[in-house]
Write a protein that holds these residues in place. Structure first.
Motif, PDB file in Angstrom:
ATOM      1  N   GLY A   1       0.802  -1.211   0.000  1.00  0.00           N
ATOM      2  CA  GLY A   1       0.000   0.000   0.000  1.00  0.00           C
ATOM      3  C   GLY A   1       0.836   1.262   0.000  1.00  0.00           C
ATOM      4  O   GLY A   1       0.539   2.233  -0.698  1.00  0.00           O
TER       5      GLY A   1
ATOM      6  N   ALA B   1      -6.804   3.746   0.303  1.00  0.00           N
ATOM      7  CA  ALA B   1      -7.904   2.860   0.708  1.00  0.00           C
ATOM      8  C   ALA B   1      -7.385   1.643   1.471  1.00  0.00           C
ATOM      9  O   ALA B   1      -8.050   0.610   1.530  1.00  0.00           O
ATOM     10  CB  ALA B   1      -8.706   2.430  -0.521  1.00  0.00           C
ATOM     11  N   VAL B   2      -6.209   1.780   2.072  1.00  0.00           N
ATOM     12  CA  VAL B   2      -5.576   0.669   2.778  1.00  0.00           C
ATOM     13  C   VAL B   2      -6.479   0.099   3.863  1.00  0.00           C
ATOM     14  O   VAL B   2      -6.654  -1.114   3.970  1.00  0.00           O
ATOM     15  CB  VAL B   2      -4.199   1.097   3.340  1.00  0.00           C
TER      16      VAL B   2
ATOM     17  N   PHE C   1     -10.053  -1.427   2.271  1.00  0.00           N
ATOM     18  CA  PHE C   1     -10.079  -2.555   1.341  1.00  0.00           C
ATOM     19  C   PHE C   1     -10.449  -3.852   2.052  1.00  0.00           C
ATOM     20  O   PHE C   1      -9.844  -4.247   3.026  1.00  0.00           O
ATOM     21  CB  PHE C   1      -8.727  -2.693   0.653  1.00  0.00           C
TER      22      PHE C   1
ATOM     23  N   VAL D   1      -4.231   0.171  -2.467  1.00  0.00           N
ATOM     24  CA  VAL D   1      -4.606  -0.859  -1.490  1.00  0.00           C
ATOM     25  C   VAL D   1      -3.439  -1.828  -1.276  1.00  0.00           C
ATOM     26  O   VAL D   1      -2.597  -1.978  -2.149  1.00  0.00           O
ATOM     27  CB  VAL D   1      -5.853  -1.657  -1.935  1.00  0.00           C
TER      28      VAL D   1
END
Length: 172
Positions: free
Chosen positions: A26, A132-133, A136, A153
């Motif tokens: 990420g 969006a780590v 997700f 992600v």
């Protein structure tokens, strides 16, 4: 197979597989999105006041090595970006806006679609980079409706191998 994995990630994003690039995680995906969106001449990058260090470090690299200006987007008491404040922070010289979908410390969910509308209105040339780590695999989202230009992600959040991730990038 690699293409199978790309198709599955694209499906999870509700995007196209040809828009997915695999990375070393990420952090690398976010760095690639920010530094890869910079272009040739110095400009402005806006990041929220509570961004992950990988976003701050990429912005700082643009500032120290390439003469960029970092603008800080305020957040409210819960750590959410104050969408209405964006008009005071971004403008025509803003080339990148970076924020997280879900806060990595307190779990606050940002209104990325609202942020995207403000970015398009006040900084139409800017790329919206979304970390969006933390979202997700936990929070369903569609790159078609987020309004972001890049979404990063990691794999380990969905039980994939550590040290791998993906970057979705919008192509016109």
């Amino acid at each position: 197979c690699l293409e199978d994995a790309r198709d599955r990630i694209a499906h999870a994003f509700d995007g196209r597989s040809e828009d997915v690039v695999f990375t070393g995680g990420g952090t690398e995906a976010i760095g690639l999105a920010i530094l890869g969106s910079a272009g040739d001449s110095p400009a402005r990058i806006a990041i929220s006041a509570v961004e992950h260090n990988c976003v701050k470090e990429a912005a700082q690299r643009l500032a120290t090595r390439f003469g960029w200006t970092i603008d800080v987007i305020p957040v409210d008491q819960s750590g959410a970006v104050v969408v209405d404040s964006l008009q005071d922070v971004i403008g025509p010289k803003t080339r990148i806006v970076a924020t997280m979908l879900v806060n990595n410390e307190v779990g606050t969910i940002n209104d990325i679609s609202g942020i995207a509308r403000q970015v398009r209105r006040h900084a139409p040339r800017a790329k919206l980079v979304v970390d969006a780590v933390q979202a997700f695999g936990k929070l369903p989202f569609s790159v078609k409706t987020l309004g972001a230009d890049c979404v990063a992600v990691p794999a380990h959040k969905i039980h994939g191998p550590k040290g791998s991730g993906a970057l979705w990038t919008k192509h016109a």
